[in-house]
Structure formats: structure tokens, C-alpha cells
Design a protein around this motif. Structure first.
Motif, PDB file in Angstrom:
ATOM      1  N   SER A 103      18.269  47.923  20.175  1.00  0.00           N
ATOM      2  CA  SER A 103      18.633  46.515  20.309  1.00  0.00           C
ATOM      3  C   SER A 103      20.033  46.254  19.768  1.00  0.00           C
ATOM      4  N   ASP A 104      20.348  46.888  18.631  1.00  0.00           N
ATOM      5  CA  ASP A 104      21.688  46.731  18.068  1.00  0.00           C
ATOM      6  C   ASP A 104      22.741  47.270  19.023  1.00  0.00           C
ATOM      7  N   GLU A 105      22.459  48.447  19.593  1.00  0.00           N
ATOM      8  CA  GLU A 105      23.419  49.033  20.526  1.00  0.00           C
ATOM      9  C   GLU A 105      23.578  48.162  21.771  1.00  0.00           C
ATOM     10  N   LEU A 106      22.477  47.596  22.226  1.00  0.00           N
ATOM     11  CA  LEU A 106      22.557  46.733  23.405  1.00  0.00           C
ATOM     12  C   LEU A 106      23.456  45.531  23.141  1.00  0.00           C
ATOM     13  N   ARG A 107      23.325  44.941  21.952  1.00  0.00           N
ATOM     14  CA  ARG A 107      24.175  43.792  21.634  1.00  0.00           C
ATOM     15  C   ARG A 107      25.643  44.185  21.600  1.00  0.00           C
ATOM     16  N   ILE A 108      25.918  45.368  21.056  1.00  0.00           N
ATOM     17  CA  ILE A 108      27.311  45.840  21.020  1.00  0.00           C
ATOM     18  C   ILE A 108      27.839  46.061  22.426  1.00  0.00           C
ATOM     19  N   MET A 109      26.997  46.677  23.262  1.00  0.00           N
ATOM     20  CA  MET A 109      27.418  46.940  24.640  1.00  0.00           C
ATOM     21  C   MET A 109      27.640  45.645  25.413  1.00  0.00           C
ATOM     22  N   GLN A 110      26.787  44.654  25.149  1.00  0.00           N
ATOM     23  CA  GLN A 110      26.956  43.375  25.830  1.00  0.00           C
ATOM     24  C   GLN A 110      28.306  42.749  25.500  1.00  0.00           C
ATOM     25  N   LYS A 111      28.688  42.850  24.234  1.00  0.00           N
ATOM     26  CA  LYS A 111      29.984  42.291  23.840  1.00  0.00           C
ATOM     27  C   LYS A 111      31.124  43.005  24.545  1.00  0.00           C
ATOM     28  N   LYS A 112      30.964  44.335  24.661  1.00  0.00           N
ATOM     29  CA  LYS A 112      32.014  45.108  25.322  1.00  0.00           C
ATOM     30  C   LYS A 112      32.088  44.791  26.810  1.00  0.00           C
ATOM     31  N   LYS A 121      33.371  42.871  36.347  1.00  0.00           N
ATOM     32  CA  LYS A 121      32.223  43.465  37.026  1.00  0.00           C
ATOM     33  C   LYS A 121      32.715  44.407  38.127  1.00  0.00           C
ATOM     34  N   GLN A 122      32.039  45.528  38.248  1.00  0.00           N
ATOM     35  CA  GLN A 122      32.371  46.480  39.296  1.00  0.00           C
ATOM     36  C   GLN A 122      31.123  46.757  40.127  1.00  0.00           C
ATOM     37  N   ASN A 123      31.283  46.701  41.442  1.00  0.00           N
ATOM     38  CA  ASN A 123      30.143  46.941  42.317  1.00  0.00           C
ATOM     39  C   ASN A 123      30.031  48.388  42.751  1.00  0.00           C
ATOM     40  N   SER A 124      31.077  49.147  42.545  1.00  0.00           N
ATOM     41  CA  SER A 124      31.031  50.555  42.903  1.00  0.00           C
ATOM     42  C   SER A 124      31.842  51.327  41.888  1.00  0.00           C
ATOM     43  N   THR A 125      31.535  52.624  41.811  1.00  0.00           N
ATOM     44  CA  THR A 125      32.237  53.477  40.873  1.00  0.00           C
ATOM     45  C   THR A 125      32.658  54.751  41.577  1.00  0.00           C
ATOM     46  N   THR A 164      26.325  46.947  34.121  1.00  0.00           N
ATOM     47  CA  THR A 164      25.792  47.266  32.797  1.00  0.00           C
ATOM     48  C   THR A 164      25.010  46.096  32.219  1.00  0.00           C
ATOM     49  N   GLU A 165      25.492  44.885  32.456  1.00  0.00           N
ATOM     50  CA  GLU A 165      24.814  43.703  31.913  1.00  0.00           C
ATOM     51  C   GLU A 165      23.397  43.581  32.448  1.00  0.00           C
ATOM     52  N   ASP A 166      23.212  43.865  33.753  1.00  0.00           N
ATOM     53  CA  ASP A 166      21.879  43.786  34.342  1.00  0.00           C
ATOM     54  C   ASP A 166      20.943  44.829  33.724  1.00  0.00           C
ATOM     55  N   VAL A 167      21.474  46.033  33.540  1.00  0.00           N
ATOM     56  CA  VAL A 167      20.664  47.104  32.962  1.00  0.00           C
ATOM     57  C   VAL A 167      20.292  46.761  31.518  1.00  0.00           C
ATOM     58  N   ILE A 168      21.252  46.223  30.772  1.00  0.00           N
ATOM     59  CA  ILE A 168      20.994  45.845  29.380  1.00  0.00           C
ATOM     60  C   ILE A 168      19.922  44.761  29.318  1.00  0.00           C
ATOM     61  N   ARG A 169      20.018  43.793  30.225  1.00  0.00           N
ATOM     62  CA  ARG A 169      19.067  42.683  30.225  1.00  0.00           C
ATOM     63  C   ARG A 169      17.638  43.199  30.445  1.00  0.00           C
ATOM     64  N   LYS A 170      17.489  44.117  31.405  1.00  0.00           N
ATOM     65  CA  LYS A 170      16.160  44.659  31.675  1.00  0.00           C
ATOM     66  C   LYS A 170      15.678  45.556  30.528  1.00  0.00           C
ATOM     67  N   THR A 171      16.610  46.273  29.922  1.00  0.00           N
ATOM     68  CA  THR A 171      16.239  47.135  28.801  1.00  0.00           C
ATOM     69  C   THR A 171      15.750  46.303  27.630  1.00  0.00           C
ATOM     70  N   GLN A 228      19.044  55.776  27.757  1.00  0.00           N
ATOM     71  CA  GLN A 228      19.950  56.699  28.426  1.00  0.00           C
ATOM     72  C   GLN A 228      20.541  56.072  29.696  1.00  0.00           C
ATOM     73  N   LEU A 229      19.735  55.292  30.406  1.00  0.00           N
ATOM     74  CA  LEU A 229      20.257  54.616  31.596  1.00  0.00           C
ATOM     75  C   LEU A 229      21.349  53.616  31.215  1.00  0.00           C
ATOM     76  N   VAL A 230      21.173  52.942  30.076  1.00  0.00           N
ATOM     77  CA  VAL A 230      22.229  52.036  29.604  1.00  0.00           C
ATOM     78  C   VAL A 230      23.500  52.820  29.324  1.00  0.00           C
ATOM     79  N   THR A 231      23.358  53.948  28.645  1.00  0.00           N
ATOM     80  CA  THR A 231      24.518  54.772  28.303  1.00  0.00           C
ATOM     81  C   THR A 231      25.247  55.249  29.553  1.00  0.00           C
TER      82      THR A 231
END
Length: 645
Positions: A454-463, A469-473, A526-533, A634-637
Motif C-alpha cells: 500500500s505504501d509503494e502504491l501511494r508512492i507510485m501514484q504520486k509519481k 498518460k501513455q496508451n502504448s509503449t 499505471t494508475e488503473d493498475v494501482i487502483r485495482k491493486t 509485480q504487475l504494478v512494477t
């Protein structure tokens, strides 16, 4: 314990009060903080046991107590006792020092570098020195002077030294003299109770001849220590050596049909040389010790500030005496989940018994099969194309991964399990002992993992909020485990490449990829993945609270909410992600969710065969939740790294 520690006893490393751990091979008592450093050194440096919460053979504990009370610590701090050391600024740690770097640096210097032990005068021939020391050890073990023998061992004396003139080993001498504590010390340093002297007798024979029956029985236990420890880890029982029963091989509580692949893999395990098989067995023994110590550690720390990332030991530390590939293989044992690891342990027990008894390779009662699969990190291919079994005591060369998948034989309802002198029923196997696989400890561990996540998710959200937003990589495969620096991330990476498994009662776990769909490099934001996580971890915490409060009727609704959250998270990703790392993480995520539902359903009232063991169910539920949390993390990472490229 054979006796309570005196309150005056202090930590050997920092002099802190009331040490609660012991370093068995160093003959010292240590505090929690110093123990956290000892654990990171590895068993080849320090073998730690909790004084109250770890089962102890009485004479082994007596041996450590005797060494401690007779000044064994001065062996490891010899030069620090010299007044000149104080003048030069060299000193031992104190209770007020920080664990890192102060205590850690001192402990590594003391035990790993042996910086403070007494140095012998330089000799031209080191082998002569070792031989002289070993001869002194050979003579000393007939007395009760343990600290003298430990000092000789610390200087390089060999516990298995075969005296050319006397025709025997130090353990023969100690056994003949009835010195049970000396025998314990020699065994800790590798002495073999099965070694024969020049007349063909073993230390056990001499102990029996001398009427030292307790010593003889203990030597037999030491001789079977490896297989006894593995069996006790699974079912909390030990063989009855007095009556000639030397092996217990538990059955798995569920089963899978044996594939040709599994049978081929079994044959490869059985075809290993005795030397390579022994190496594999010793590595698994070390991993059992690490897992048991972790459980005790987490259960005894009360989640104080001491339980931090710096005290996590995510896998077996490197032993410089082993090859790099063997060290890699040892570390990969930590990836096995509880079910897979139990399968590996049972396979080793089965083959150890077969090898000792000289049984033929073919057996009609193979309880369990093991597939050790190598997956090349440098090829991004479907996992079904990689299902090549690979039995070895070490990891494959280069960057291949040693992984295990459980493959279990048909359950034998007649209780005809593969035993030596006496059956172990399925019910007995399910009576997993509290001390070794404590549900509470696992719950607390997972709670901690979720809090960190949860702590890591909050940090990632801030970043990610500062990123566009990127739709492709760019098309890029994550062939290797994310190389994050903190140990908890290493823990998550260990779970990351476990493939999906078919569990009894679940049917096939739906694959996240469809054959007709072209691979897609596009990943969700990443935000969508974090939200579901976050949604997944919140539901997992509800499940853990239910487990803590013994609200077993809450398991099913909690598992259903977790399954919904997992399904929603998996739906964010393409039907067929191009990244192999994403695919395997998604498989672990979804298969663990299906497995969780299946385990939770076992709490329903009704006719169950065998009767439901709620404790075992809870342990399996916690393990599934742990795997789900790790896969989500790991999916968030992965998505964070991809989307930031």
C-alpha cells in the motif's frame, strides 16, 4: 529448553539483555537485533535457533549453554580482549548501536571474516597445521572441555579427521568416552555418525558397547537429521528410530494425474548421482530451516520497528564454498509456494529412502512427482513451449530458472502410503504443527507485505500523477525479474515467474491469452493498475482479519470479492500480452484467485472426505492470498517501468 536462561545473560555481540536466540555453531546467545544480522549471513556462518519457540534436542541446547557459560564468545573476540585493541579504536558493538551499519559490520567482521580470533604463527605448510589441530581435537574430545574443542575447530581442525595411526575419527573417540556434548559439537561441524573406523565400527557401535544408550540414540537421530527434519516440517512427526523405523514419507492431501512429462522428470531425479542428490537434499534442508526460522521470527517480533526491510531474509544467502550456479539454484528454492515446496520435500524423502534401501528405480507407489522446469530468460516464448523438465541440484547454466510445479499421484484411500514401518494417514499429514507453519505468523507476514504494498502504491501514484498518460509503449519484453533493490521486491520477484497450476476441484485455470489473438505490447495505465491493486489488497486484508478472528464463515464472501477484483484487474491487460513477464504474472494472479476460492469452499458444512482441517485450510488460504498480493505487486512494477520508458 532444558533450563531457563539466567537474567544476567547478555547478547554475545552487543551485550544487550535477555538474548532470545542462539547461534548453535558459535556457542553463543544473541539478541533479536543481532540475530537479524546472523540470519543474513547464512547457515554456513551462523546456525540460529530461538531459545523458546524452536524445538531443541535437549543435549544440543545443553551443548550451546555449556559453551556460552564457559566463555566460548572469547574465541570469536580474542583480540578485542587485548587492551591495545581499545587504544586502537577497535571495540565490540553495544546495545545502543544501530543495527545497520554498526552492529552488522561488527558481526560480519567477528564471524564471517574471523577478524578477532587468535591467529596461529605462520607455517610454510598449512596442511600440516590443519593436521596438527585435528590431532589435538582427536585427543581433546575424550574430555568434557567443549570450549577447547570449539577453539580448535575455529582454527581449522576437521571434525571428520581420520587419524592415520589411531584408525578412527574424533566422533569415535567421543562416543567411546560417552561424551555426548562433544558428539553434539562435532556433529554441528559436520562429523558423520555413520563413518567406520579401521575395524569397521561406527560411533554408534562404540556408544552402545560402552553402555551410553542416550548417546547411541542421539547419534542415530543425527545420522537421519536431514530426512527427519524434512518429514517433521511437513507433518510434525519423527520416525521411531528405536524400533527400526527410519523414514516417514507423508502423502499429499490432493492429487493430479501423472503426465508423461512428470514421469520423465521423476526418472531424471532418480538418475542423479548420490553426490548431486545429496547436494540437492542439503539445499532443501537449508531452505526448510530458512522458512521455519522466518515463521518463528515473524511470530516473535510483535511487529515492532525491528521488523523492517533490513531484517528480511528473502532467500538463502550465498555460500562462497559453492559454485555460482548452485547458489542460484539454492536461492530459487524460495520461489516455491507452500504446495510446490511440500511436493519437492516429499520427492526427496521418497528417493532418499529408496537410495538407502537399495530399492529399484521403478516403484508402484510413487506418492508425488516433481517437475523441475528450466525457462530461458533470453527467449520470450509461451510457457507451454518451455515445459522441459530439468532435474539438477543446481540452477541451469547462464540465466535459466529452476522452478517446480506440483504433480501428485492418485490418493491411496487404503492408507497404503509409502512408509518405512508404519502408515501415515492423510489426516495425520494434515495435522501440520503450529510451531513450524504458524497461521498467525503467516497472517502477520502477509499483513506486513500488504502494508508495504500500500505504501509503494501511494508512492507510485504520486509519481505517475506527474507523468503523461501513455496508451502504448515500445515493444519490450521483461525477460528478467525486476531488479529492485529492497528485499521485499526481491521477494515479489521470486514469486513472479511461477506458472499457473491445475488444482484439484478447480478444473483448468483460464489462461489470460487466446491462441488466435496476436501478441500486444500495449499495457494499461499505471494508475488503473494501482487502483485495482488497492482494491485487491483491501479485500485481502479483510480476509486476513477474518482468519485472525477465526471467522471462517467469512472466507467465501471474502474470496469472491477478491476473485472479482482479480478478474477486473486482469481485464485491464490485453488478451495476449507480448511480455512474457506480464503473462506469467497474470497466470499466477488468476490461478491463485481460483485456488483461493476452492480452498475457502472447504469451510462449507457437509460431508467431506477426509474431514476438513480448518487450520490447514487457513494456511492454504493465507498462502493463496500471499501469491495474489505478490503477483499484483509485480504487475504494478512492470507497468510502471513500461509506461515510464
Amino acid at each position: 529448553m532444558s533450563k531457563r536462561l539466567r537474567s544476567s545473560e547478555v547478547c554475545a555481540d552487543c551485550s544487550g539483555p535477555d538474548p532470545s536466540w542462539a547461534s548453535v555453531n558459535r556457542g553463543t546467545f544473541i539478541c533479536d537485533e543481532c540475530c537479524s544480522v546472523h540470519r543474513s549471513l547464512g547457515r554456513h556462518i551462523s546456525q540460529v535457533r530461538h531459545l523458546k519457540h524452536t524445538p531443541w534436542p535437549p543435549t544440543l541446547l545443553q551443548m550451546v549453554e555449556t559453551l556460552y557459560n564457559n566463555g566460548a564468545n572469547s574465541i570469536w573476540e580474542h583480540s578485542l580482549l587485548d587492551p591495545a585493541s581499545i587504544m586502537s579504536g577497535r571495540r565490540k558493538a553495544n546495545p545502543q548501536d544501530k543495527v545497520h551499519p554498526n552492529k552488522a559490520e561488527f558481526i560480519r567482521a567477528k564471524y564471517q571474516m574471523l577478524a578477532f580470533v587468535h591467529r596461529l604463527p605462520c607455517r610454510d605448510d598449512d596442511s600440516v597445521t590443519a593436521k596438527d589441530l585435528s590431532k589435538q581435537l582427536h585427543s581433546s574430545v575424550r574430555t568434557g572441555n567443549l570450549e577447547t574443542c570449539l577453539r580448535l575447530l575455529s582454527l581449522g581442525a576437521q571434525a571428520n579427521f581420520f587419524h592415520p595411526e589411531k584408525g578412527n575419527t574424533p566422533l569415535h573417540v567421543a562416543s567411546k568416552a560417552g561424551q555426548i556434548l562433544q558428539a553434539e559439537l562435532l556433529a554441528v561441524y559436520g562429523a558423520d555418525p555413520g563413518t567406520q573406523d579401521s575395524s569397521g565400527k561406527t560411533p554408534v557401535d562404540y556408544a552402545r558397547q560402552g553402555g551410553h544408550h542416550e548417546l547411541a540414540e542421539r547419534l542415530v537421530e543425527i545420522q537421519y537429521e536431514l530426512t527427519d527434519r524434512l518429514a517433521f516440517y511437513l507433518c510434525g512427526r519423527k520416525p521411531d528410530h528405536k524400533n527400526g523405523q527410519h523414514f516417514i514419507i507423508p502423502q499429499m492431501a490432493d492429487s493430479l494425474d501423472l503426465s508423461e512429462l512428470a514421469k520423465a522428470a521423476k526418472k531424471k531425479l532418480q538418475s542423479l548421482s548420490n553426490h548431486l542428490f545429496e547436494e540437492l537434499a542439503m539445499d532443501v534442508y537449508d531452505e526448510v530451516d530458512r522458512r521455519e526460522t522466518d515463521a518463528v521470527w515473524l511470530a516473535t517480533q510483535n511487529h515492532s520497528t525491528l521488523v523492517t526491510e533490513t531484517t528480511v531474509v528473502p532467500f538463502l544467502p550465498v555460500n562462497p564454498e559453492y559454485s555460482s550456479t548452485r547458489n542460484q539454484g539454492r536461492q530459487k528454492l524460495a520461489r516455491f509456494n507452500a504446495h510446490e515446496f511440500a511436493t519437492l520435500v516429499i520427492d526427496i524423502l521418497s528417493d532418499a529412502k529408496r537410495r538407502q534401501q537399495g530399492s529399484p528405480l521403478s516403484s508402484s507407489k510413487d506418492n508425488v512427482e516433481l517437475i523441475l522446469k528450466t525457462v530461458s530468460n533470453q527467449h520470450s516464448v509461451e510457457s507451454q513451449d518451455n515445459d522441459q523438465p530439468d532435474y539438477d541440484s543446481v540452477a541451469s547454466d547462464e540465466d535459466t530458472d529452476l522452478e517446480a510445479t506440483a504433480s501428485k499421484a492418485n490418493r491411496q484411500k487404503s492408507l497404503d502410503s509409502d512408509l518405512s514401518d508404519g502408515p501415515v494417514t492423510v489426516q495425520e499429514f494434515m495435522e501440520v504443527k503450529n510451531a513450524l507453519v504458524a497461521s498467525e505468523a503467516k497472517i502477520q507476514q502477509l499483513m506486513k507485505v500488504n502494508n508495504n504494498l500500500s505504501d509503494e502504491l501511494r508512492i507510485m501514484q504520486k509519481k505517475t500523477s506527474r507523468l503523461e498518460k501513455q496508451n502504448s509503449t515500445p515493444e519490450s519484453d521483461y525477460d528478467n525479474t525486476p531488479n529492485d533493490t529492497d528485499p521485499d521486491d526481491m521477494g515479489s520477484s521470486r514469486k513472479g515467474r511461477q506458472r499457473s497450476m491445475v488444482w484439484q476441484g478447480d478444473g483448468s485455470v483460464p489462461d489470460t491469452a487466446e491462441a488466435h489473438t496476436a501478441p500486444s505490447p500495449v499495457l494499461p495505465s499505471t494508475e488503473d493498475v494501482i487502483r485495482k491493486t488497492e482494491q485487491i489488497t483491501k479485500n485481502i486484508q479483510e480476509l486476513l482479519r477474518a482468519a485472525q478472528e477465526n471467522k471462517h464463515d467469512s472466507y467465501i464472501p471474502c474470496s469472491e470479492r477478491i476473485h472479482v477484483a482479480v478478474t477486473e484487474m486482469a481485464a485491464l491487460f490485453p488478451k495476449k500480452p507480448k511480455s512474457d513477464m506480464v503473462r506469467t504474472s497474470l497466470r499466477l494472479l488468476t490461478s491463485s484467485a481460483y485456488r483461493l476460492q476452492s480452498e475457502c469452499k472447504k469451510t462449507l458444512p457437509g460431508d467431506s472426505n477426509p474431514p476438513t482441517d480448518i487450520q490447514l485450510v487457513t494456511q492454504q488460504v493465507i498462502q493463496c492470498a500471499y501469491d495474489i498480493a505478490k503477483a499484483a505487486k509485480q504487475l504494478v512494477t512492470i507497468t510502471t517501468k513500461e509506461n515510464n520508458n
